[in-house]
Design an enzyme around this catalytic site. Structure first.
Site, PDB file in Angstrom:
ATOM      1  N   SER A 222      35.538  50.293  36.799  1.00 46.90           N
ATOM      2  CA  SER A 222      34.393  49.915  37.642  1.00 46.90           C
ATOM      3  C   SER A 222      33.911  51.124  38.429  1.00 46.90           C
ATOM      4  O   SER A 222      34.719  52.015  38.743  1.00 46.90           O
ATOM      5  CB  SER A 222      34.799  48.830  38.640  1.00 46.90           C
ATOM      6  OG  SER A 222      33.727  48.541  39.520  1.00 46.90           O
TER       7      SER A 222
ATOM      8  N   TYR B 124      41.152  45.641  45.553  1.00 49.61           N
ATOM      9  CA  TYR B 124      40.439  45.627  44.264  1.00 49.61           C
ATOM     10  C   TYR B 124      39.916  47.025  43.924  1.00 49.61           C
ATOM     11  O   TYR B 124      40.131  47.525  42.815  1.00 49.61           O
ATOM     12  CB  TYR B 124      39.279  44.627  44.296  1.00 49.61           C
ATOM     13  CG  TYR B 124      38.413  44.722  43.058  1.00 49.61           C
ATOM     14  CD1 TYR B 124      38.837  44.167  41.851  1.00 49.61           C
ATOM     15  CD2 TYR B 124      37.183  45.390  43.075  1.00 49.61           C
ATOM     16  CE1 TYR B 124      38.068  44.276  40.703  1.00 49.61           C
ATOM     17  CE2 TYR B 124      36.411  45.498  41.937  1.00 49.61           C
ATOM     18  CZ  TYR B 124      36.852  44.942  40.747  1.00 49.61           C
ATOM     19  OH  TYR B 124      36.090  45.057  39.610  1.00 49.61           O
TER      20      TYR B 124
HETATM   21  N1  LIG Z   1      31.198  41.369  37.948  1.00 48.55           N
HETATM   22  C1  LIG Z   1      31.177  42.580  38.463  1.00 48.55           C
HETATM   23  O1  LIG Z   1      30.371  42.878  39.354  1.00 48.55           O
HETATM   24  C2  LIG Z   1      32.126  43.636  37.951  1.00 48.55           C
HETATM   25  C3  LIG Z   1      31.836  44.970  38.238  1.00 48.55           C
HETATM   26  C4  LIG Z   1      32.679  45.966  37.766  1.00 48.55           C
HETATM   27  C5  LIG Z   1      33.796  45.623  37.021  1.00 48.55           C
HETATM   28  N2  LIG Z   1      34.068  44.307  36.765  1.00 48.55           N
HETATM   29  C6  LIG Z   1      35.267  43.992  35.979  1.00 48.55           C
HETATM   30  O2  LIG Z   1      34.886  43.304  34.809  1.00 48.55           O
HETATM   31  C7  LIG Z   1      35.993  42.561  34.327  1.00 48.55           C
HETATM   32  C8  LIG Z   1      35.500  41.164  33.971  1.00 48.55           C
HETATM   33  O3  LIG Z   1      35.081  40.491  35.143  1.00 48.55           O
HETATM   34  P1  LIG Z   1      33.772  39.569  35.198  1.00 48.55           P
HETATM   35  O4  LIG Z   1      32.847  40.176  36.138  1.00 48.55           O
HETATM   36  O5  LIG Z   1      33.325  39.270  33.837  1.00 48.55           O
HETATM   37  O6  LIG Z   1      34.356  38.274  35.933  1.00 48.55           O
HETATM   38  P2  LIG Z   1      34.702  36.797  35.435  1.00 48.55           P
HETATM   39  O7  LIG Z   1      33.477  36.126  34.903  1.00 48.55           O
HETATM   40  O8  LIG Z   1      35.430  36.182  36.571  1.00 48.55           O
HETATM   41  O9  LIG Z   1      35.707  37.047  34.219  1.00 48.55           O
HETATM   42  C9  LIG Z   1      37.024  37.485  34.421  1.00 48.55           C
HETATM   43  C10 LIG Z   1      37.835  37.170  33.202  1.00 48.55           C
HETATM   44  O10 LIG Z   1      39.180  37.669  33.376  1.00 48.55           O
HETATM   45  C11 LIG Z   1      40.093  36.595  33.220  1.00 48.55           C
HETATM   46  N3  LIG Z   1      41.253  36.765  34.090  1.00 48.55           N
HETATM   47  C12 LIG Z   1      41.258  37.136  35.391  1.00 48.55           C
HETATM   48  N4  LIG Z   1      42.519  37.173  35.839  1.00 48.55           N
HETATM   49  C13 LIG Z   1      43.318  36.829  34.793  1.00 48.55           C
HETATM   50  C14 LIG Z   1      44.717  36.679  34.622  1.00 48.55           C
HETATM   51  N5  LIG Z   1      45.580  36.901  35.626  1.00 48.55           N
HETATM   52  N6  LIG Z   1      45.191  36.294  33.402  1.00 48.55           N
HETATM   53  C15 LIG Z   1      44.340  36.055  32.387  1.00 48.55           C
HETATM   54  N7  LIG Z   1      43.007  36.174  32.489  1.00 48.55           N
HETATM   55  C16 LIG Z   1      42.500  36.561  33.683  1.00 48.55           C
HETATM   56  C17 LIG Z   1      39.302  35.361  33.589  1.00 48.55           C
HETATM   57  O11 LIG Z   1      39.913  34.260  33.012  1.00 48.55           O
HETATM   58  P3  LIG Z   1      39.695  32.754  33.581  1.00 48.55           P
HETATM   59  O12 LIG Z   1      38.211  32.544  33.629  1.00 48.55           O
HETATM   60  O13 LIG Z   1      40.391  31.981  32.543  1.00 48.55           O
HETATM   61  O14 LIG Z   1      40.328  32.721  34.912  1.00 48.55           O
HETATM   62  C18 LIG Z   1      37.954  35.675  32.960  1.00 48.55           C
HETATM   63  O15 LIG Z   1      37.980  35.420  31.581  1.00 48.55           O
HETATM   64  C19 LIG Z   1      37.049  42.606  35.412  1.00 48.55           C
HETATM   65  O16 LIG Z   1      38.026  43.558  35.074  1.00 48.55           O
HETATM   66  C20 LIG Z   1      36.264  43.059  36.629  1.00 48.55           C
HETATM   67  O17 LIG Z   1      37.073  43.724  37.554  1.00 48.55           O
HETATM   68  C21 LIG Z   1      33.245  43.324  37.201  1.00 48.55           C
END
Ligand SMILES: NC(=O)c1ccc[n+]([C@@H]2O[C@H](COP(=O)([O-])OP(=O)(O)OC[C@H]3O[C@@H](n4cnc5c(N)ncnc54)[C@H](OP(=O)(O)O)[C@@H]3O)[C@@H](O)[C@H]2O)c1
Length: 266
Positions: A137, A150
Site C-alpha cells: 500500500s 496497519y
Molecule cells: N481499500 C483500500 O483503500 C486499500 C488500500 C491499499 C491497500 N489495500 C490492501 O488491499 C488488500 C485487500 O483489501 P480490500 O481493500 O480489497 O478490502 P476488503 O474488501 O475488506 O477485502 C479484504 C479481503 O481479505 C480477506 N481477509 C482479511 N483478513 C483475513 C484473514 N485473517 N484470513 C483470511 N482472509 C482475510 C477478506 O476476507 P473476508 O471478506 O472473508 O473477511 C477479504 O476477502 C488488503 O491487503 C489491504 O490492506 C487496501
C-alpha cells in the site's frame, strides 16, 4: 482432454481488490484457488462464469493452520501465480484499539502473508518459475496516525517485497508489489473508519486497481502505485518529513474527521 490452464492462488478473494484480481486471473486464462475467512460461494459462482475452474478454501489466514489448509488444497500442483492480497486495517488510536485486534492485523498482513509466500515460493524456486504479487500500500510510505499498526504492516510488506524480488532475481520468479491508495472496498467499514475523512471521500474502483496490479505482475514489474493521484501522493510522501506526514494522516484518519471535512466544504 481439456488443456491445462495455469493455476493462480488469490487470497482475500471474497471481496474488494482480491475478488477483482481473481477476476483478472480468470479472464486471462488461469484456474483459481481462492481463499478468505468468510464463505466464498458468491465469488466462486461469479468467477466460474468467466470460464475458470475455481476452488475455494475458507481459512483464517492469520494462523499457520489456515495457511497450511490453503497449501494442502494445492495438492502438489504447480502454482504459476500467487496473489497474496488478504489483509485488513484497524482504525482508531493505538491505545484505544484492542490488543487482540492489533495482533490480528499483524498476523494477517505480515505473518500469514510471509508464511504463505515462504511455502509457495519454495516450490516455485524448485520449479524455476512463478509470479508473486503482494498487495502492499502507499500507506507504507506514511506514518499512519490513527491507523498506526496497519501502516506499519504495509511499510513492512512494501519493503519485504522489494527485498525478496532482489533475492529471487536469478530464479525465474518475479515479485511485484501492488500499492493501491484509498480504494472503494469493504476495507474502511471493516477497519471501523466510516467516520473518517479517508473513509468517506471518493476512492478508486477495486476493478481498476486490480487491472493495474495484474498487468504489473504479468509484466514482471517490481512495483506499481495504482492511479495518477496516488503516484503523486507517493512521490510527495517520499520528500516530506515523517512528522508532517503523521499530522496529515491524522487529518484523514482521526475518528470524526469526516465531519470536519464535510463542514469545511460547506
Ligand atoms: N481499500 C483500500 O483503500 C486499500 C488500500 C491499499 C491497500 N489495500 C490492501 O488491499 C488488500 C485487500 O483489501 P480490500 O481493500 O480489497 O478490502 P476488503 O474488501 O475488506 O477485502 C479484504 C479481503 O481479505 C480477506 N481477509 C482479511 N483478513 C483475513 C484473514 N485473517 N484470513 C483470511 N482472509 C482475510 C477478506 O476476507 P473476508 O471478506 O472473508 O473477511 C477479504 O476477502 C488488503 O491487503 C489491504 O490492506 C487496501
Amino acid at each position: 482432454m481439456a488443456a491445462t490452464r495455469p493455476l493462480a492462488i488469490v487470497t482475500g478473494a471474497s471481496s474488494g481488490i482480491g475478488f477483482e484480481l481473481a477476476r483478472e486471473c480468470a479472464e486471462n486464462g488461469f484456474d483459481l484457488l481462492i481463499a478468505a475467512d468468510r464463505p466464498l460461494t458468491n465469488a466462486v459462482r461469479d468467477l466460474t462464469s468467466q470460464g475458470a475452474r475455481v476452488e475455494a478454501i475458507q481459512a483464517e489466514l492469520a494462523t499457520p493452520e489456515g495457511v497450511d489448509a490453503l497449501c494442502a488444497a494445492v495438492k502438489g500442483r504447480p502454482v504459476d501465480a500467487l496473489l497474496a492480497n488478504a489483509g485488513h486495517g484497524l482504525g482508531n488510536g493505538f491505545l484505544d484499539q484492542s490488543f487482540d485486534e492489533i495482533t490480528h492485523v499483524i498476523d494477517t498482513n505480515i505473518t500469514g502473508t510471509l508464511y504463505l509466500i515462504h511455502k509457495v515460493g519454495t516450490d516455485m524456486r524448485t520449479r524455476g518459475s512463478g509470479r508473486i504479487l503482494i498487495t502492499g500500500s502507499i500507506a507504507g510510505f506514511m506514518p499512519g496516525a490513527f491507523q498506526a499498526v496497519y501502516n506499519g504492516t504495509k511499510a513492512f510488506i512494501d519493503s519485504f517485497s522489494w527485498a525478496l524480488r532482489n533475492e529471487l532475481r536469478d530464479t525465474g520468479i518475479t515479485v511485484t508489489c501492488l500499492m493501491p491508495g484509498a480504494t472503494d472496498t469493504e476495507f474502511f467499514a471493516r477497519a471501523d473508519m466510516l467516520d473518517t475523512k479517508v473513509g468517506t471521500e471518493k476512492k478508486m474502483e477495486a476493478s481498476q486497481v486490480a487491472k493495474i496490479g495484474f498487468k504489473a505482475m504479468m509484466d514482471g514489474e517490481a512495483d506499481v502505485v495504482a492511479g495518477f493521484r496516488n503516484k503523486i501522493q507517493a512521490a510527495v510522501a517520499a520528500v516530506t518529513p515523517s512528522t508532517v506526514l503523521a499530522e496529515q494522516h491524522r487529518r484523514m484518519a482521526e475518528p470524526g474527521s469526516a465531519k470536519h471535512h464535510r463542514s469545511s466544504h460547506r
